[in-house]
Scaffold this motif. Structure first.
Motif, mmCIF file in Angstrom:
data_model
loop_
_atom_site.group_PDB
_atom_site.id
_atom_site.type_symbol
_atom_site.label_atom_id
_atom_site.label_comp_id
_atom_site.label_asym_id
_atom_site.label_seq_id
_atom_site.Cartn_x
_atom_site.Cartn_y
_atom_site.Cartn_z
ATOM 1 N N LEU A 22 0.948 -1.390 0.021
ATOM 2 C CA LEU A 22 0.092 0.112 -0.105
ATOM 3 C C LEU A 22 0.782 1.263 0.234
ATOM 4 O O LEU A 22 0.583 2.221 -0.827
ATOM 5 N N THR A 23 1.774 1.185 0.821
ATOM 6 C CA THR A 23 2.903 2.429 0.840
ATOM 7 C C THR A 23 3.525 2.669 -0.539
ATOM 8 O O THR A 23 3.490 3.730 -1.051
ATOM 9 N N GLY A 24 3.827 1.612 -1.013
ATOM 10 C CA GLY A 24 4.442 1.859 -2.581
ATOM 11 C C GLY A 24 3.575 2.134 -3.497
ATOM 12 O O GLY A 24 3.998 3.090 -4.344
ATOM 13 N N ILE A 25 2.347 1.815 -3.432
ATOM 14 C CA ILE A 25 1.304 2.198 -4.367
ATOM 15 C C ILE A 25 0.944 3.726 -4.228
ATOM 16 O O ILE A 25 1.004 4.777 -4.980
ATOM 17 N N ILE A 26 0.906 3.951 -2.938
ATOM 18 C CA ILE A 26 0.829 5.616 -2.628
ATOM 19 C C ILE A 26 2.017 6.419 -2.940
ATOM 20 O O ILE A 26 1.875 7.626 -3.498
ATOM 21 N N PHE A 27 3.346 5.847 -2.856
ATOM 22 C CA PHE A 27 4.399 6.554 -3.446
ATOM 23 C C PHE A 27 4.233 6.668 -4.871
ATOM 24 O O PHE A 27 4.753 7.797 -5.345
ATOM 25 N N ILE A 28 3.562 5.777 -5.406
ATOM 26 C CA ILE A 28 3.928 5.808 -7.071
ATOM 27 C C ILE A 28 2.822 6.941 -7.513
ATOM 28 O O ILE A 28 2.904 7.453 -8.347
ATOM 29 N N LEU A 29 1.684 6.889 -6.858
ATOM 30 C CA LEU A 29 0.278 7.582 -7.154
ATOM 31 C C LEU A 29 0.565 8.971 -6.804
ATOM 32 O O LEU A 29 0.060 10.000 -7.527
ATOM 33 N N ALA A 30 1.323 9.430 -5.833
ATOM 34 C CA ALA A 30 1.336 10.683 -5.241
ATOM 35 C C ALA A 30 3.118 11.235 -5.026
ATOM 36 O O ALA A 30 3.223 11.839 -4.104
ATOM 37 N N ALA A 31 3.658 10.795 -6.136
ATOM 38 C CA ALA A 31 5.042 11.164 -6.115
ATOM 39 C C ALA A 31 5.348 12.673 -6.037
ATOM 40 O O ALA A 31 6.130 13.036 -5.355
#
Length: 164
Positions: A22-31
């Motif tokens: 989930l943290t990785g997906i958030i990093f990708i989407l909200a870079a």
């Protein structure tokens, strides 16, 4: 100690793997937002230590050191206002570290250390990328971190589910 010899509850590993994913997906989407926030937090911490250091040592330092403090403080405030400036500065610093060894390898004609040649060449390309397009470089670094976190989380999730 191998990870297999550690005794973890499978629910704990499941939660950790889902959080990593989930943290990785958030990093990708909200870079765009995460990069600016992370740099600003790091600069605020640096400014806190800088002010504390100046306060404690100001009467004992030389004029040259005072000038260094003023430059560091000014660069930090500028980085706080425009976080992309930090990536520009990082690009210049990386270029200063990787360009001389790369030139020495080329001049000597000794290409036996291919790993060093590849690492320095990649460093030069990334440094130019940071210098030319610092905002995109910041987003790229955050996206790469997000990809690493997502892959790690998925692998841990797979390992947790298959080991039960």
């Amino acid at each position: 100690m191998p990870i297999h010899s550690l005794k973890y509850n499978s629910k704990t590993l499941l939660i950790i793997s889902l959080l990593l994913t989930l943290t990785g997906i958030i990093f990708i989407l909200a870079a765009k937002f995460i990069g600016s926030i992370a740099i600003r937090i790091a600069i605020l911490i640096f400014l806190g230590f800088l002010v504390l250091n100046i306060k404690m040592t100001y009467s004992y330092i030389s004029n040259k050191e005072r000038l260094n403090y003023i430059i560091a403080f000014s660069a930090s405030v500028l980085g706080l206002i425009k976080p992309e400036f930090t990536m520009l500065l990082i690009g210049i610093i990386i270029l200063c570290f990787v360009l001389p060894p790369y030139i020495n390898i080329i001049k000597s004609g000794n290409y036996s250390d291919m790993v060093s040649l590849i690492i320095n060449g990649t460093g030069i390309l990334f440094a130019f990328y940071c210098i030319i397009n610092s905002k995109a470089a910041l987003n790229t670094v955050i996206i790469i971190i997000g990809i690493i976190l997502t892959i790690s989380g998925c692998l841990l999730l797979y390992n947790t589910l298959t080991s039960e």
